[in-house]
Structure formats: C-alpha cells, structure tokens
Motif scaffolding. Structure first.
Motif, PDB file in Angstrom:
ATOM      1  N   LYS A 394       0.803  -1.221   0.000  1.00  0.00           N
ATOM      2  CA  LYS A 394       0.000   0.000   0.000  1.00  0.00           C
ATOM      3  C   LYS A 394       0.837   1.273   0.000  1.00  0.00           C
ATOM      4  CE  LYS A 394      -1.030  -0.022   4.990  1.00  0.00           C
ATOM      5  NZ  LYS A 394      -2.161  -0.070   5.952  1.00  0.00           N
ATOM      6  N   THR A 395       2.110   1.158   0.381  1.00  0.00           N
ATOM      7  CA  THR A 395       2.996   2.317   0.322  1.00  0.00           C
ATOM      8  C   THR A 395       3.510   2.592  -1.083  1.00  0.00           C
ATOM      9  OG1 THR A 395       4.852   0.880   0.890  1.00  0.00           O
ATOM     10  CG2 THR A 395       3.766   2.043   2.703  1.00  0.00           C
ATOM     11  N   HIS A 396       3.302   1.648  -2.008  1.00  0.00           N
ATOM     12  CA  HIS A 396       3.893   1.759  -3.339  1.00  0.00           C
ATOM     13  C   HIS A 396       2.850   1.692  -4.464  1.00  0.00           C
ATOM     14  CE1 HIS A 396       7.679   1.358  -1.308  1.00  0.00           C
ATOM     15  NE2 HIS A 396       8.341   1.412  -2.440  1.00  0.00           N
ATOM     16  N   LEU A 397       1.627   2.080  -4.177  1.00  0.00           N
ATOM     17  CA  LEU A 397       0.594   2.041  -5.210  1.00  0.00           C
ATOM     18  C   LEU A 397       0.810   3.160  -6.224  1.00  0.00           C
ATOM     19  CD1 LEU A 397      -2.573   1.342  -3.012  1.00  0.00           C
ATOM     20  CD2 LEU A 397      -1.065  -0.301  -4.157  1.00  0.00           C
ATOM     21  N   GLY A 398       0.579   2.839  -7.500  1.00  0.00           N
ATOM     22  CA  GLY A 398       0.761   3.824  -8.564  1.00  0.00           C
ATOM     23  C   GLY A 398      -0.558   4.289  -9.145  1.00  0.00           C
ATOM     24  N   ILE A 399      -1.534   4.560  -8.291  1.00  0.00           N
ATOM     25  CA  ILE A 399      -2.872   4.888  -8.787  1.00  0.00           C
ATOM     26  C   ILE A 399      -3.284   6.332  -8.494  1.00  0.00           C
ATOM     27  CG2 ILE A 399      -3.724   2.518  -8.686  1.00  0.00           C
ATOM     28  CD1 ILE A 399      -5.139   3.309  -6.030  1.00  0.00           C
ATOM     29  N   PHE A 400      -2.320   7.165  -8.086  1.00  0.00           N
ATOM     30  CA  PHE A 400      -2.685   8.526  -7.711  1.00  0.00           C
ATOM     31  C   PHE A 400      -2.077   9.588  -8.633  1.00  0.00           C
ATOM     32  CE2 PHE A 400      -2.438   6.086  -3.616  1.00  0.00           C
ATOM     33  CZ  PHE A 400      -3.808   5.920  -3.468  1.00  0.00           C
ATOM     34  N   ASP A 401      -1.313   9.177  -9.643  1.00  0.00           N
ATOM     35  CA  ASP A 401      -0.649  10.173 -10.493  1.00  0.00           C
ATOM     36  C   ASP A 401      -1.645  11.024 -11.264  1.00  0.00           C
ATOM     37  OD1 ASP A 401      -0.657   8.536 -13.369  1.00  0.00           O
ATOM     38  OD2 ASP A 401      -0.362   7.242 -11.641  1.00  0.00           O
ATOM     39  N   GLN A 402      -2.725  10.400 -11.770  1.00  0.00           N
ATOM     40  CA  GLN A 402      -3.708  11.180 -12.515  1.00  0.00           C
ATOM     41  C   GLN A 402      -4.394  12.195 -11.613  1.00  0.00           C
ATOM     42  OE1 GLN A 402      -4.706   7.531 -15.544  1.00  0.00           O
ATOM     43  NE2 GLN A 402      -6.437   8.636 -14.708  1.00  0.00           N
ATOM     44  N   VAL A 403      -4.693  11.793 -10.394  1.00  0.00           N
ATOM     45  CA  VAL A 403      -5.344  12.705  -9.450  1.00  0.00           C
ATOM     46  C   VAL A 403      -4.451  13.904  -9.176  1.00  0.00           C
ATOM     47  CG1 VAL A 403      -6.282  12.928  -7.126  1.00  0.00           C
ATOM     48  CG2 VAL A 403      -6.597  10.804  -8.387  1.00  0.00           C
ATOM     49  N   MET A 404      -3.150  13.671  -9.015  1.00  0.00           N
ATOM     50  CA  MET A 404      -2.219  14.763  -8.718  1.00  0.00           C
ATOM     51  C   MET A 404      -2.024  15.681  -9.918  1.00  0.00           C
ATOM     52  SD  MET A 404       0.847  13.058  -6.474  1.00  0.00           S
ATOM     53  CE  MET A 404       1.206  11.763  -7.670  1.00  0.00           C
ATOM     54  N   ILE A 405      -1.611  15.105 -11.035  1.00  0.00           N
ATOM     55  CA  ILE A 405      -1.200  15.916 -12.185  1.00  0.00           C
ATOM     56  C   ILE A 405      -2.401  16.515 -12.902  1.00  0.00           C
ATOM     57  CG2 ILE A 405       0.041  15.890 -14.375  1.00  0.00           C
ATOM     58  CD1 ILE A 405       1.528  13.358 -13.236  1.00  0.00           C
ATOM     59  N   SER A 406      -3.442  15.711 -13.071  1.00  0.00           N
ATOM     60  CA  SER A 406      -4.570  16.129 -13.916  1.00  0.00           C
ATOM     61  C   SER A 406      -5.359  17.280 -13.339  1.00  0.00           C
ATOM     62  CB  SER A 406      -5.524  14.943 -14.135  1.00  0.00           C
ATOM     63  OG  SER A 406      -4.889  13.914 -14.827  1.00  0.00           O
ATOM     64  N   ASN A 407      -5.283  17.493 -12.039  1.00  0.00           N
ATOM     65  CA  ASN A 407      -6.116  18.518 -11.417  1.00  0.00           C
ATOM     66  C   ASN A 407      -5.372  19.808 -11.126  1.00  0.00           C
ATOM     67  OD1 ASN A 407      -8.592  17.007 -11.302  1.00  0.00           O
ATOM     68  ND2 ASN A 407      -7.615  15.715  -9.786  1.00  0.00           N
ATOM     69  N   LEU A 408      -4.160  19.918 -11.655  1.00  0.00           N
ATOM     70  CA  LEU A 408      -3.405  21.159 -11.535  1.00  0.00           C
ATOM     71  C   LEU A 408      -3.528  21.972 -12.822  1.00  0.00           C
ATOM     72  CD1 LEU A 408      -0.147  19.795  -9.866  1.00  0.00           C
ATOM     73  CD2 LEU A 408      -1.935  21.166  -8.768  1.00  0.00           C
ATOM     74  N   PRO A 409      -3.645  23.280 -12.721  1.00  0.00           N
ATOM     75  CA  PRO A 409      -3.703  24.113 -13.936  1.00  0.00           C
ATOM     76  C   PRO A 409      -2.448  23.935 -14.790  1.00  0.00           C
ATOM     77  CG  PRO A 409      -4.294  25.386 -11.981  1.00  0.00           C
ATOM     78  CD  PRO A 409      -3.761  24.074 -11.491  1.00  0.00           C
ATOM     79  N   ASN A 410      -2.621  24.135 -16.076  1.00  0.00           N
ATOM     80  CA  ASN A 410      -1.535  24.184 -17.064  1.00  0.00           C
ATOM     81  C   ASN A 410      -0.935  22.827 -17.431  1.00  0.00           C
ATOM     82  OD1 ASN A 410      -1.703  26.996 -17.365  1.00  0.00           O
ATOM     83  ND2 ASN A 410      -0.391  27.332 -15.589  1.00  0.00           N
ATOM     84  N   TRP A 411      -0.955  21.860 -16.524  1.00  0.00           N
ATOM     85  CA  TRP A 411      -0.419  20.540 -16.882  1.00  0.00           C
ATOM     86  C   TRP A 411      -1.310  19.864 -17.922  1.00  0.00           C
ATOM     87  CZ3 TRP A 411       4.042  18.091 -16.160  1.00  0.00           C
ATOM     88  CH2 TRP A 411       4.889  18.494 -15.128  1.00  0.00           C
ATOM     89  N   ILE A 412      -0.683  19.280 -18.926  1.00  0.00           N
ATOM     90  CA  ILE A 412      -1.361  18.420 -19.908  1.00  0.00           C
ATOM     91  C   ILE A 412      -0.885  17.002 -19.622  1.00  0.00           C
ATOM     92  CG2 ILE A 412      -1.614  17.844 -22.362  1.00  0.00           C
ATOM     93  CD1 ILE A 412      -0.822  20.835 -22.910  1.00  0.00           C
ATOM     94  N   TYR A 413      -1.824  16.086 -19.403  1.00  0.00           N
ATOM     95  CA  TYR A 413      -1.434  14.705 -19.083  1.00  0.00           C
ATOM     96  C   TYR A 413      -1.914  13.795 -20.206  1.00  0.00           C
ATOM     97  CZ  TYR A 413       0.023  10.941 -15.909  1.00  0.00           C
ATOM     98  OH  TYR A 413       0.686   9.876 -15.337  1.00  0.00           O
ATOM     99  N   LEU A 414      -0.953  13.257 -20.963  1.00  0.00           N
ATOM    100  CA  LEU A 414      -1.256  12.410 -22.111  1.00  0.00           C
ATOM    101  C   LEU A 414      -1.117  10.934 -21.733  1.00  0.00           C
ATOM    102  CD1 LEU A 414       0.675  14.381 -24.899  1.00  0.00           C
ATOM    103  CD2 LEU A 414      -1.748  14.575 -24.268  1.00  0.00           C
ATOM    104  N   ALA A 415      -1.928  10.093 -22.369  1.00  0.00           N
ATOM    105  CA  ALA A 415      -1.932   8.656 -22.058  1.00  0.00           C
ATOM    106  C   ALA A 415      -1.931   7.856 -23.356  1.00  0.00           C
ATOM    107  CB  ALA A 415      -3.150   8.295 -21.212  1.00  0.00           C
ATOM    108  N   PRO A 416      -0.776   7.394 -23.804  1.00  0.00           N
ATOM    109  CA  PRO A 416      -0.691   6.640 -25.063  1.00  0.00           C
ATOM    110  C   PRO A 416      -1.285   5.247 -24.961  1.00  0.00           C
ATOM    111  CG  PRO A 416       1.450   6.703 -23.982  1.00  0.00           C
ATOM    112  CD  PRO A 416       0.543   7.595 -23.191  1.00  0.00           C
ATOM    113  N   THR A 417      -1.814   4.775 -26.078  1.00  0.00           N
ATOM    114  CA  THR A 417      -2.418   3.436 -26.151  1.00  0.00           C
ATOM    115  C   THR A 417      -1.544   2.445 -26.909  1.00  0.00           C
ATOM    116  OG1 THR A 417      -3.629   3.981 -28.170  1.00  0.00           O
ATOM    117  CG2 THR A 417      -4.741   4.421 -26.074  1.00  0.00           C
ATOM    118  N   THR A 418      -0.485   2.943 -27.558  1.00  0.00           N
ATOM    119  CA  THR A 418       0.479   2.080 -28.254  1.00  0.00           C
ATOM    120  C   THR A 418       1.867   2.696 -28.091  1.00  0.00           C
ATOM    121  OG1 THR A 418       0.348   3.268 -30.366  1.00  0.00           O
ATOM    122  CG2 THR A 418      -1.236   1.464 -30.024  1.00  0.00           C
ATOM    123  N   LEU A 419       2.897   1.915 -28.400  1.00  0.00           N
ATOM    124  CA  LEU A 419       4.261   2.445 -28.355  1.00  0.00           C
ATOM    125  C   LEU A 419       4.465   3.512 -29.436  1.00  0.00           C
ATOM    126  CD1 LEU A 419       6.436  -0.740 -27.681  1.00  0.00           C
ATOM    127  CD2 LEU A 419       5.435   0.865 -26.043  1.00  0.00           C
TER     128      LEU A 419
END
Length: 581
Positions: A394-419
């Motif tokens: 539980k100390t190493h979960l990677g499920i909060f990055d979208q919550v952090m980055i996506s809700n800040l002004p000016n940041w664009i968070y892209l999510a690729p579906t292929t290499l």
C-alpha cells in the motif's frame, strides 16, 4: 515445509529469546538470516542488498533494547526482513508455503513491533521526533530510534527531521546506516561529508552532525556484531539526541550483491547458482526503449535536452544512456521535490528537461508540480512510470498520479495506447514550449494498431471508432480492455488521448448519439478522468458509468482480485451496461 529445522532461528519467537544467545550463536543466526533472505528472494523477488547489509545491526538492536516498548522506526522499511524474522515472523522465510504471509515493509497490522506502514524514504527522523515529543509530554521514558540509510539522507524531509531532532530535550537516537548507496550510487554533497567522516574514523572537524548539535558516535564496522552491541548499549537510555553513524556493507554475504549493488538493491526471481534472472529479458521494443530513442535523437540533433531522475535510473533503463550522454543526465538522488524544481529551473533557462518519475514516488513532489512548475507554466516534460493498478504494497501504489497531475492548472497529461503513440507524444512534448506536459508511460500496450497517430496534441481530438448505443472511452493501458468491451457490445470505441484535457465537441456528439458512456482508467477513480467526463456531461440525458480503482489502499492484493472488486473485467462491464440498457 521447513527444511531448516536445525536453524537457531526456529527457537526465536521474539527478542526475549534472542537475548539468551551468546555472541557466537548470534553470529550463526546472522548467517542463517542471510541464507533465508537469499532463498526467498530467489523465489519471490524482493529487496536484497539492503537486508543483507543490516543483519548485525538488527540483531544487536533487539539484543540490547526492549522492543516493542522501545521503538525503532525503519526508514523506507525495505530493510526489515531480519527484523521481521526476529519478531515472530520467521516462518515467512523458513517455510516456502508461508512466503506470502508477510508484506515486504513494516506493517502494524502484522506485528506490535512495527509502528508504521512505511515504504518511501526520509520520513523516519521526523516520525521519531514526533513520537519523542509525545513521550516527553506524557512523562514516559522509552528509547526512540530512527534508522535511516540507503540514500534516504538525500531527501529533504530527512534534513527537516534532523533540524528538529537536534533540539529534542530527551532521548532520541538517529542511526545513519551508511553503505554509500541508495538504489543507485549516492550523489551530492552529502557523499563528501560522509566520506570525510568514514575516512577519519568519525574524527574530522568537518562534521555536519556535531555542527547541528548532535552528540556524534561512529562505528567503523557496522557488520561487526560485538561492536554494534557495544554501540547500542552506549546510547541506550541517554537523555539527549545522539547521531550514531555506522559504516555497513550493502549486500554483505552474497558476492554478486557486493560487486553490483545497484542491480541487487531489488531483484526479480533469480537462480541462486549463477545469479541470473529466471525470466529472460525481452529484446522487443519497450516503453523505456521508445522514450530513450526519442531523447537520444533529440540530443544528437543538437537540442539541449536533460534526462533527470531521482535515484531510479533502473526504472527507466538509463544505465547505458548515462554513460553515453553524461552531460545530458542528472540524478538528484532520492529527492523528488528537488527533481521537479531542478527541471523547472532548467526549463526557465531555456533547456528541455525530460523528467523521469515513478508514480508512487511522485506524490512526494506534489507542491513543486503545482507551485514551481504549473504556477509558472514552464515547459517541463515528465514521463510517469508505474501509473497502473498493481499488486504492490500500500505504500507503493501507482494509482494517484492522474489525481495529482490532472487537477493542476496548465499541466497536460497524455496517455498513449500504443508504443507508436507514446513516441509521437514524447516528440511533441519536447518540441512544444508552452506548457508542462506529462506522459503516462504505458505498460501493456501493442507496438501499434490501426489507429491514426497524431503528431500534434496542442488540441485534443478523440480517436473514435463508431458503434451504436454505447460509447467506451478507454484511457491509455485500458484501451485494450475497452476494445474487448466495445467488441462484445457493438459499441463505439474511443481513445481519449489525455487524462485531463477533454474533447468537448466529441463528448457532445457522443452524448447526443449514445444511451450510455463508459469510461475506463487504470488509476484511482476519485478525481480522475471518468469523473471529469461525468461532470461535463452532467446536464445531458446520457448515462455515464465510470470504471477504475476505488479510493482504497490495497496491500499486495492480486491484480485479478482488484479487477473483480472494481468491476474491471470485460464480463462485468458488459453485464453492467446491458443491465442499464
């Protein structure tokens, strides 16, 4: 089955049993502990070097002090395998049938000898200082100790903790476990300071700890059981803050871990006979190789690109890169706040920073993501690895990055579906100089598919494959899941491209032509992509179903089980939609 029935460890139900042993018996116990760490890590994977190096100090601690009344806070706690063995949990190493019984980090749910769930660095001194202050206020007198090492001293919170620990009125011991390494080789001015102390046997006048007011002690061989027992006896029940500096050997007892510390900090399952990993390394393109190819091409084209990481070069396969392009690589140590601020300063001066972060560690730099980067709207490029639902502690979960980055002004968070899409997104992010751009490193995606790959992401335009009645918006890694769901339902399939920038025109059309919109994201639901879609479409008649992970801490829960709990299987999603229709 316990094949080590003759081991002394079988007789140790807790520290009271340890106190009955002689020095020679405890030295035999240390060998047993190392054998068991190696055997289990070879089968399961896990932290290796840190645990092999801390064995004698752990035995000495429990021999001298009276846990759990006396308290030790293990920084990161990835070096607590010996501690767990000595506090009633040895079966999880002695018997392969019980390997899964304990977590790899300290865990109060497991034992009264553990005080926190800890998995990130630099927190121990601050926690111990707070505990000491509470003890003082309640007129108690137990010993409180923080043990910090493996590069954790490079984290800002460690310095903040030291600053306050130095003025504690009563008992507080900080043990600096100096093995000259973090995950990677230690960096920065602290390396110089610690080396001067080691080289002078703790006698140099250039001592940062005495300068802060600590009573300083040094142990030249922290793997010498007799010396460690003597050192701990000398600091037990003291009535002022002490810093005990111990010099230990990371990986002690296993030559490959001594000769290659970085590769053996954490290991995948491996063959004990030849130290080779059981799973052969793939020669196919990976998200890391794709990213590094782009960065190398930009450097060769004369661009002022700097690859920046915080002591995790192995996460991004940077070993060869940093040798080939040393002037274009900076490792700031275990200091995520520094890494983000450093990248922001580099961008302000006209450089192109490519900041490489692990999702679970990035949360330590949240203030800098907002205050330094976003508020100044500077073009930092950030690659975020490990941002997926996983079976981690539980100390190493990677499920909060979208919550952090996506809700800040000016940041664009892209999510690729292929290499192929990942490559295009990174190239665009480096080229554009208007906003900070983060790219979610994919984990389980094909090299390419039949989608048209955009070259410009300054305006997000959803990729839509038409169907009827239902539209499935499948973000990043979950595009493949979305493809399965859409196929079963005859639904429209949408690649949203971004975790936080909505294509409102596309959403308006989808809402007008579909009864149900489904969003899929490989992250936490609350504050995530799906909720943004649902909020935008709140006034429309279309029904919106959001799928992701609930806002809970899972702890080494199998991914399949997490998917079941969150209705993230194709069958469950299809059934939910059909019931709604």
């Amino acid at each position: 089955m316990n094949k080590h029935e003759d081991f002394l460890l079988n007789q140790i139900a807790g520290p009271k049993d340890l106190k009955k042993l002689s020095i020679s018996e405890m030295e035999k116990l240390a060998q047993e502990i190392r054998t068991l760490i190696l055997e289990k890590d070879a089968v399961e994977g896990g932290h290796l070097g840190p645990d092999l190096g801390i064995v004698e100090a752990t035995i000495a601690y429990h021999y001298v002090f009276n846990a759990p009344e006396d308290k030790i806070i293990w920084d990161v706690s990835h070096q607590t395998y010996p501690h767990k063995m000595l506090t009633g949990r040895a079966q999880a190493w002695l018997d392969p049938d019980h390997y899964e019984d304990v977590t790899p980090y300290s865990n109060p749910d497991e034992s009264p000898y553990d005080y926190y769930s800890i998995g990130h660095t630099s927190t121990s001194i601050a926690l111990a200082t707070g505990m000491a202050k509470a003890r003082d206020l309640m007129d108690k007198h137990e010993n409180i100790m923080a043990l910090i090492g493996d590069g954790s001293m490079t984290g800002g919170l460690a310095f903040e903790g030291l600053n306050n620990a130095a003025i504690e009125k009563h008992n507080l011991v900080v043990v600096v476990n100096d093995n000259q390494w973090s995950i990677d080789e230690n960096v920065g001015g602290l390396v110089t300071a610690l080396k001067k102390l080691r080289d002078s046997n703790g006698q140099t006048v250039e001592n940062p700890f005495t300068a802060m007011g600590f009573d300083y002690r040094y142990v030249a061989d922290g793997n010498n059981l007799t010396d460690m027992i003597a050192a701990f006896k000398a600091v037990k029940d003291v009535d002022h803050p002490i810093l005990l500096h111990i010099n230990t050997l990371k990986g002690k007892g296993y030559e490959p871990a001594v000769s290659d510390e970085e590769a053996h900090h954490w290991v995948s399952p491996f063959n004990l006979q030849n130290d080779q990993p059981l799973a052969p390394e793939s020669q196919e393109p990976t998200p890391n190789s794709v990213a590094l190819d782009v960065i190398k091409d930009e450097i060769k084209a004369g661009k002022n690109v700097m690859a920046i990481d915080a002591a995790i070069p192995g996460v991004f396969d940077l070993e060869e890169f940093k040798k080939e392009f040393p002037d274009h690589y900076t490792d700031v140590g275990i200091a995520e706040q520094e890494s983000v601020a450093f990248a922001t300063g580099f961008a302000k001066e006209g450089g192109i920073p490519v900041l490489m972060e692990n999702s679970t560690f990035l949360q330590r730099a949240f203030d800098q993501l907002s205050h330094d980067t976003a508020a100044n709207d500077l073009p930092v490029v950030m690659l975020v690895a490990g941002g997926q639902i996983s079976n981690q502690s539980k100390t190493h979960l990677g499920i909060f990055d979208q919550v952090m980055i996506s809700n800040l002004p000016n940041w664009i968070y892209l999510a690729p579906t292929t290499l192929e899409e990942e490559k295009a997104m990174i190239k665009w992010a480096i080229k554009q100089r208007k906003h900070p751009v983060a790219i979610k490193m994919p984990a389980n995606v094909p090299d390419a598919d039949k989608q048209i790959v955009a070259t410009d992401y300054s305006e997000i335009k959803y990729r839509v494959k038409p169907g009827k009645d239902v539209a499935v918006l499948a973000l990043g890694d979950f595009y493949q899941l979305g493809k399965d769901v859409a196929h079963k339902l005859g639904a429209t399939l949408v690649n949203p491209l971004s975790a936080n920038i909505l294509d409102k025109r596309a959403l308006d059309e989808l809402a007008a032509n579909h009864q149900v919109i489904v969003t899929l994201e490989d992250n936490s639901l609350d504050g995530g992509f799906g909720q943004k879609v649902a909020s935008y479409l709140g006034k429309e008649k279309v029904k919106v179903l959001n799928y992701g992970q609930k806002r809970v801490y899972t702890d080494q829960t199998p991914v399949k089980e997490i998917y079941q709990q969150n209705h993230l299987t194709t069958a469950q999603i299809v059934a939910d939609v059909q019931q709604l229709l």
